[in-house]
Design a protein around this motif. Structure first.
Motif, PDB file in Angstrom:
ATOM      1  N   TYR A  19     -41.084  18.353  -3.006  1.00  0.00           N
ATOM      2  CA  TYR A  19     -42.296  17.301  -3.539  1.00  0.00           C
ATOM      3  C   TYR A  19     -43.447  17.738  -2.594  1.00  0.00           C
ATOM      4  O   TYR A  19     -44.439  18.021  -3.042  1.00  0.00           O
ATOM      5  N   HIS A  22     -44.710  21.181  -3.507  1.00  0.00           N
ATOM      6  CA  HIS A  22     -45.393  20.982  -4.963  1.00  0.00           C
ATOM      7  C   HIS A  22     -46.784  20.584  -4.522  1.00  0.00           C
ATOM      8  O   HIS A  22     -47.672  21.053  -5.063  1.00  0.00           O
ATOM      9  N   ALA A  26     -50.614  22.463  -5.124  1.00  0.00           N
ATOM     10  CA  ALA A  26     -51.509  22.165  -5.837  1.00  0.00           C
ATOM     11  C   ALA A  26     -52.981  21.848  -5.165  1.00  0.00           C
ATOM     12  O   ALA A  26     -53.886  22.376  -5.850  1.00  0.00           O
ATOM     13  N   TYR A 131     -41.299  25.396  -3.843  1.00  0.00           N
ATOM     14  CA  TYR A 131     -41.736  25.383  -5.210  1.00  0.00           C
ATOM     15  C   TYR A 131     -42.961  26.397  -5.259  1.00  0.00           C
ATOM     16  O   TYR A 131     -43.688  26.589  -4.115  1.00  0.00           O
ATOM     17  N   SER A 133     -45.785  29.084  -7.066  1.00  0.00           N
ATOM     18  CA  SER A 133     -46.780  28.819  -8.164  1.00  0.00           C
ATOM     19  C   SER A 133     -47.908  30.060  -8.376  1.00  0.00           C
ATOM     20  O   SER A 133     -47.998  30.526  -7.188  1.00  0.00           O
ATOM     21  N   SER A 140     -54.713  26.837 -12.869  1.00  0.00           N
ATOM     22  CA  SER A 140     -53.814  26.003 -12.041  1.00  0.00           C
ATOM     23  C   SER A 140     -54.477  24.502 -11.919  1.00  0.00           C
ATOM     24  O   SER A 140     -55.836  24.414 -12.055  1.00  0.00           O
ATOM     25  N   ALA A 255     -51.267  20.743 -15.131  1.00  0.00           N
ATOM     26  CA  ALA A 255     -50.374  19.415 -15.250  1.00  0.00           C
ATOM     27  C   ALA A 255     -50.859  18.339 -16.120  1.00  0.00           C
ATOM     28  O   ALA A 255     -52.062  18.335 -16.538  1.00  0.00           O
ATOM     29  N   ARG A 271     -46.784  22.893 -17.286  1.00  0.00           N
ATOM     30  CA  ARG A 271     -46.211  23.576 -16.180  1.00  0.00           C
ATOM     31  C   ARG A 271     -45.600  22.510 -15.246  1.00  0.00           C
ATOM     32  O   ARG A 271     -44.611  22.724 -14.428  1.00  0.00           O
ATOM     33  N   GLN A 272     -46.707  21.514 -15.083  1.00  0.00           N
ATOM     34  CA  GLN A 272     -46.152  20.357 -14.363  1.00  0.00           C
ATOM     35  C   GLN A 272     -46.116  19.035 -14.789  1.00  0.00           C
ATOM     36  O   GLN A 272     -47.294  18.652 -15.509  1.00  0.00           O
ATOM     37  N   ARG A 274     -46.075  14.800 -14.209  1.00  0.00           N
ATOM     38  CA  ARG A 274     -46.190  13.794 -13.319  1.00  0.00           C
ATOM     39  C   ARG A 274     -46.494  12.230 -13.907  1.00  0.00           C
ATOM     40  O   ARG A 274     -47.344  12.306 -14.632  1.00  0.00           O
ATOM     41  N   SER A 287     -41.043  21.663 -19.696  1.00  0.00           N
ATOM     42  CA  SER A 287     -41.686  21.876 -18.386  1.00  0.00           C
ATOM     43  C   SER A 287     -41.108  22.921 -17.525  1.00  0.00           C
ATOM     44  O   SER A 287     -40.080  23.094 -17.227  1.00  0.00           O
ATOM     45  N   SER A 289     -41.519  23.321 -14.422  1.00  0.00           N
ATOM     46  CA  SER A 289     -41.188  22.768 -12.888  1.00  0.00           C
ATOM     47  C   SER A 289     -40.455  21.565 -13.202  1.00  0.00           C
ATOM     48  O   SER A 289     -40.537  20.996 -14.299  1.00  0.00           O
TER      49      SER A 289
END
Length: 376
Positions: A19, A22, A26, A131, A133, A140, A255, A271-272, A274, A287, A289
């Protein structure tokens, strides 16, 4: 064989490390994009405020996890957060932002870089996958902060985005019966908000407006965004306050953030992923990830239907069933999510004939057909 308590603590440390990586990745990407953002309209200032809020939140989450993270790991995380703060300070200094966004910190030449912190964490045997990327990707996403925890600047941005569909160049959207394919002649982003019983397909002609998208405050509606995203995927997509609906999100290069969704079926390729504060939701997902949920209940996952798989997405690794529940800190599996049994999944012909190729079908009939697997 390791004791159950030791296994539990190891699992928690590994989950938090995933986490943390990640979130840091970001945030770092967002900071790197600040200089490319326009000053007019306050977009850059709001993005700075977003970064500040994300760094502060991450710092508090490290403190909250102190009960199961060793002291030396906490120091590693703190150093990474410090490096993020100094990177943001340096970036802000290059464009001299408004005073109300001032960020005071003492420069420390010994502060380690983000990559140094990650390497240090590895050397200290946190034993969790980092993680990764592509930070060069202009699509992104921003740091995936739950939408109900936005900073004041972000809340302002969201309120403005949701205030008026017409301001974003979206014409002719009305509640009521009938399938709608609205025109998007001047739109720069997609905002669909405050509707009841809306059946809308986003046409391919709207692909020029998929820099970001917001779908919010809907009830008993069907929204299909996929035609436009086949040409140009969303860079980020926000879903909030949606009930008893079907949302086909199409392709998102970054995301997808989901907050306060209930009794709804979602179709997502991203890609992400949440999700925060949602319940009784079926998610058909692709997804690249690990999906993350927080404060959710009765969430069920299934793979993306073949109807919505594009040649490009088919080449990307799919982790649709590798879900992390960050509010379930126990060794046993989280009771808040499950895999949707194949016998209860919506059939391909329903997606193809009733949802995608629907001419002017009855909205209520389609909702009932697709949503029949949801808990009542």
């Amino acid at each position: 064989m390791a004791a159950p308590q030791a296994q539990s603590e190891t699992g928690l440390k590994e989950r938090f490390f995933r986490y943390f990586q990640h979130e840091v990745t970001a945030l770092q990407q967002q900071i790197e994009r600040l200089n490319t953002m326009p000053v007019s309209g306050g977009e850059r200032n709001d993005a700075v405020d977003h970064c500040l809020g994300g760094i502060d939140r991450l710092s508090h989450e490290v403190k909250d996890a102190s009960s199961y993270i060793p002291a030396y790991d906490q120091r590693t995380y703190s150093q990474a957060i410090k490096a993020l703060s100094e990177k943001l300070q340096s970036t802000r200094s290059s464009f001299n932002p408004a005073k109300k966004f001032s960020f005071k910190t003492k420069k420390n030449a010994s502060a380690i870089s983000i990559s140094d912190a990650a390497e240090l964490a590895q050397s200290q045997k946190l034993r969790a996958p980092i993680y990764t990327s592509d930070t060069s990707n202009v699509n992104s996403s921003f740091a995936p902060t739950p939408l109900d925890k936005l900073s004041p600047g972000e809340q302002k941005t969201q309120q403005e985005a949701m205030s008026s569909i017409e301001e974003n160049g979206v014409d002719g959207i009305e509640d009521g019966p009938g399938l709608q394919r609205p025109r998007f002649p001047d739109a720069t982003k997609i905002t669909i908000s405050h509707h009841d019983k809306l059946h809308l397909v986003l046409p391919a002609e709207a692909s020029h407006a998929t820099s970001s998208g917001t779908v919010s405050d809907l009830q008993r509606s069907i929204i299909d965004l996929s035609p436009a995203t086949q040409v140009s995927p969303f860079s980020a997509l926000y879903l909030k306050n949606i009930k008893d609906s079907i949302i086909v999100c199409g392709q998102t290069a970054g995301a997808v953030h989901i907050t306060d969704v209930e009794g709804t079926v979602l179709v997502i390729s991203c890609r992400q992923f949440r999700m925060h504060g949602s319940k009784n939701v079926d998610i058909y997902l692709r997804s690249s990830s690990r999906p993350i949920i927080e404060d959710c209940k009765i969430v069920r996952f299934a793979p993306l239907p073949a109807t919505f798989v594009t040649p490009a997405s088919a080449q990307v690794a799919n982790q649709w069933d590798q879900i992390d529940d960050f509010k379930w800190l126990k060794a046993e599996p989280s009771p808040n999510f499950s895999i949707l049994p194949e016998s209860q999944r919506v059939q391909e012909e329903v997606w193809r004939d009733k949802v995608v190729n629907c001419k002017d079908g009855d909205l209520d009939d389609i909702l009932d057909l697709v949503k029949k697997s949801l808990a009542h």
